[in-house]
Design an enzyme around this catalytic site. Sequence first.
Site, PDB file in Angstrom:
ATOM      1  N   ARG A 254     -10.667   4.210 -87.044  1.00  0.00           N
ATOM      2  CA  ARG A 254      -9.969   2.926 -87.155  1.00  0.00           C
ATOM      3  C   ARG A 254      -9.841   2.499 -88.630  1.00  0.00           C
ATOM      4  O   ARG A 254      -8.766   2.557 -89.212  1.00  0.00           O
ATOM      5  CB  ARG A 254     -10.721   1.867 -86.326  1.00  0.00           C
ATOM      6  CG  ARG A 254      -9.950   0.588 -86.075  1.00  0.00           C
ATOM      7  CD  ARG A 254      -9.981  -0.399 -87.210  1.00  0.00           C
ATOM      8  NE  ARG A 254     -11.335  -0.769 -87.624  1.00  0.00           N
ATOM      9  CZ  ARG A 254     -11.584  -1.493 -88.708  1.00  0.00           C
ATOM     10  NH1 ARG A 254     -10.603  -1.911 -89.466  1.00  0.00           N
ATOM     11  NH2 ARG A 254     -12.823  -1.778 -89.041  1.00  0.00           N
ATOM     12  N   ASP A 255     -10.941   2.129 -89.266  1.00  0.00           N
ATOM     13  CA  ASP A 255     -10.863   1.639 -90.650  1.00  0.00           C
ATOM     14  C   ASP A 255     -10.436   2.767 -91.584  1.00  0.00           C
ATOM     15  O   ASP A 255      -9.691   2.561 -92.540  1.00  0.00           O
ATOM     16  CB  ASP A 255     -12.238   1.090 -91.089  1.00  0.00           C
ATOM     17  CG  ASP A 255     -12.144  -0.009 -92.139  1.00  0.00           C
ATOM     18  OD1 ASP A 255     -11.030  -0.262 -92.637  1.00  0.00           O
ATOM     19  OD2 ASP A 255     -13.180  -0.610 -92.475  1.00  0.00           O
TER      20      ASP A 255
ATOM     21  N   HIS B 128     -21.231  -3.818 -93.477  1.00  0.00           N
ATOM     22  CA  HIS B 128     -20.012  -3.001 -93.534  1.00  0.00           C
ATOM     23  C   HIS B 128     -19.578  -2.928 -95.006  1.00  0.00           C
ATOM     24  O   HIS B 128     -18.992  -3.873 -95.535  1.00  0.00           O
ATOM     25  CB  HIS B 128     -18.948  -3.692 -92.661  1.00  0.00           C
ATOM     26  CG  HIS B 128     -17.611  -3.051 -92.625  1.00  0.00           C
ATOM     27  ND1 HIS B 128     -17.129  -2.385 -91.515  1.00  0.00           N
ATOM     28  CD2 HIS B 128     -16.607  -2.989 -93.532  1.00  0.00           C
ATOM     29  CE1 HIS B 128     -15.908  -1.956 -91.750  1.00  0.00           C
ATOM     30  NE2 HIS B 128     -15.561  -2.313 -92.978  1.00  0.00           N
TER      31      HIS B 128
ATOM     32  N   HIS C 195     -17.645  -1.184 -98.318  1.00  0.00           N
ATOM     33  CA  HIS C 195     -16.652  -0.298 -98.919  1.00  0.00           C
ATOM     34  C   HIS C 195     -17.214   0.090-100.291  1.00  0.00           C
ATOM     35  O   HIS C 195     -17.970  -0.667-100.902  1.00  0.00           O
ATOM     36  CB  HIS C 195     -15.299  -1.014 -99.026  1.00  0.00           C
ATOM     37  CG  HIS C 195     -14.609  -1.145 -97.694  1.00  0.00           C
ATOM     38  ND1 HIS C 195     -13.486  -0.418 -97.355  1.00  0.00           N
ATOM     39  CD2 HIS C 195     -14.904  -1.899 -96.602  1.00  0.00           C
ATOM     40  CE1 HIS C 195     -13.121  -0.729 -96.116  1.00  0.00           C
ATOM     41  NE2 HIS C 195     -13.960  -1.630 -95.637  1.00  0.00           N
TER      42      HIS C 195
ATOM     43  N   CYS D 123      -8.232  -1.582 -96.294  1.00  0.00           N
ATOM     44  CA  CYS D 123      -7.511  -2.493 -95.424  1.00  0.00           C
ATOM     45  C   CYS D 123      -6.117  -2.698 -95.984  1.00  0.00           C
ATOM     46  O   CYS D 123      -5.965  -3.070 -97.146  1.00  0.00           O
ATOM     47  CB  CYS D 123      -8.245  -3.831 -95.333  1.00  0.00           C
ATOM     48  SG  CYS D 123      -7.339  -5.027 -94.352  1.00  0.00           S
TER      49      CYS D 123
ATOM     50  N   ASN E  98     -14.297   3.250 -97.284  1.00  0.00           N
ATOM     51  CA  ASN E  98     -15.581   2.774 -96.755  1.00  0.00           C
ATOM     52  C   ASN E  98     -16.699   3.647 -97.305  1.00  0.00           C
ATOM     53  O   ASN E  98     -16.473   4.767 -97.755  1.00  0.00           O
ATOM     54  CB  ASN E  98     -15.592   2.929 -95.230  1.00  0.00           C
ATOM     55  CG  ASN E  98     -14.663   1.970 -94.533  1.00  0.00           C
ATOM     56  OD1 ASN E  98     -13.454   2.074 -94.647  1.00  0.00           O
ATOM     57  ND2 ASN E  98     -15.224   1.028 -93.813  1.00  0.00           N
TER      58      ASN E  98
END
Length: 308
Positions: free
Chosen positions: A25-26, A217, A219, A250, A259
């Site tokens: 996803r990310d 989370h 990055h 993003c 990430n």
Amino acid sequence: MTELPMTVPAQGLPDRVTIYEVGPRDGLQNEAGLIDTEVKAELIHRLLAAGLRIVEATSFVHPKWVPQLADAEDLMRMLGEQGRELPVLVPNERGLDRAMELGCRHVAIFGSATQTFAQKNLNRSLEEQFAMFEPVVRRARDAGLDVRAYVSMCFGDPWEGAVPVEQVVSVGRRLLDLGASQLSLGDTIGVATAGHVGALVDAFAEAGMQRGDLALHFHDTYGQALSNVQAGLRAGITTYDASAGGLGGCPYAKSATGNLATEDLVWFLTGLGIEHGVDLPALVETSTWLAGHLGRPSPSAVVRALSG
Ligand code: HMG
Ligand code: MG
């Protein structure tokens, strides 16, 4: 070839952590060239086979906002029963409807700690985002689904600069109060540093929230992600988001880059003797295979070191 670091435990850290894999996803949402749904499904199968128990599969966002994930329905159908246990992003009721039609059991909403990013990422003001999420969480919970909530821009925002800790705690508390079971604190543009991580986690704890309900989370824009994980471990956090191969970013956050790479995290945890359940060589092989599909090498230092 050395495939695992020597294990030398350090005092005062948790015995085991949960890695929440966000690569499909990310990691992929920012890729410009459309990737075949079959490749995404194989990526997810390989990540699960490498021992990752939580793999965020895709997003039920507006396909025009994130064209790369416009195949969410096809992907979930391709994954079948196994896919229903994987978390997916849902920004609003339309996203929830799409996810529930496919039998998804775990959904994640994603809020912003800042006004500007709420507007850019969700087309809502900071305040309006809660009104969008409220029925999503209520309906999901009523149907027995598990809901995770992300907060973006917890450590800094490219438009607004520094983000006060109290503002992040206030947004996070409102998302938990809606009924989310876990809050993932996002350093969307990678500007967090170790002291800031400890201070933010402590502020949540002082405001009455459980450390066990928090995830981090990171990055890795400024190369601080692992140092920030260490600060999180010292602050008692046991869930970390990471993306295989260090892919990610993003599309609606200026300067957001990859990430924290799952391989870098696994190497780091293995060195500390912290259990994570992941087979590092299998993961490196997966990221090397994916890099072939993307046409460029993985940015992860561990993948580069081990895939030579
Ligand atoms: P909007 O334009 O305000 O939507 O977008 P709307 O509610 O006004 O609806 C407009 C039209 O879109 C309607 O269709 C809806 O049905 C349709 P019409 O009636 O005009 O034909 N629509 C949808 N269609 C399919 N799926 C949907 C959906 N929703 C509405 N879910 C919206 C609002 C939230 C949808 C939009 O802003 C959006 O999709 N944003 C997603 C942005 C995104 O995915 N960003 C990346 C994920 S966040 C992230 O990466 C950060 C994170 O990793 C943590 C960190 O690092 O910080 C999580
Ligand atoms: Mg992210």
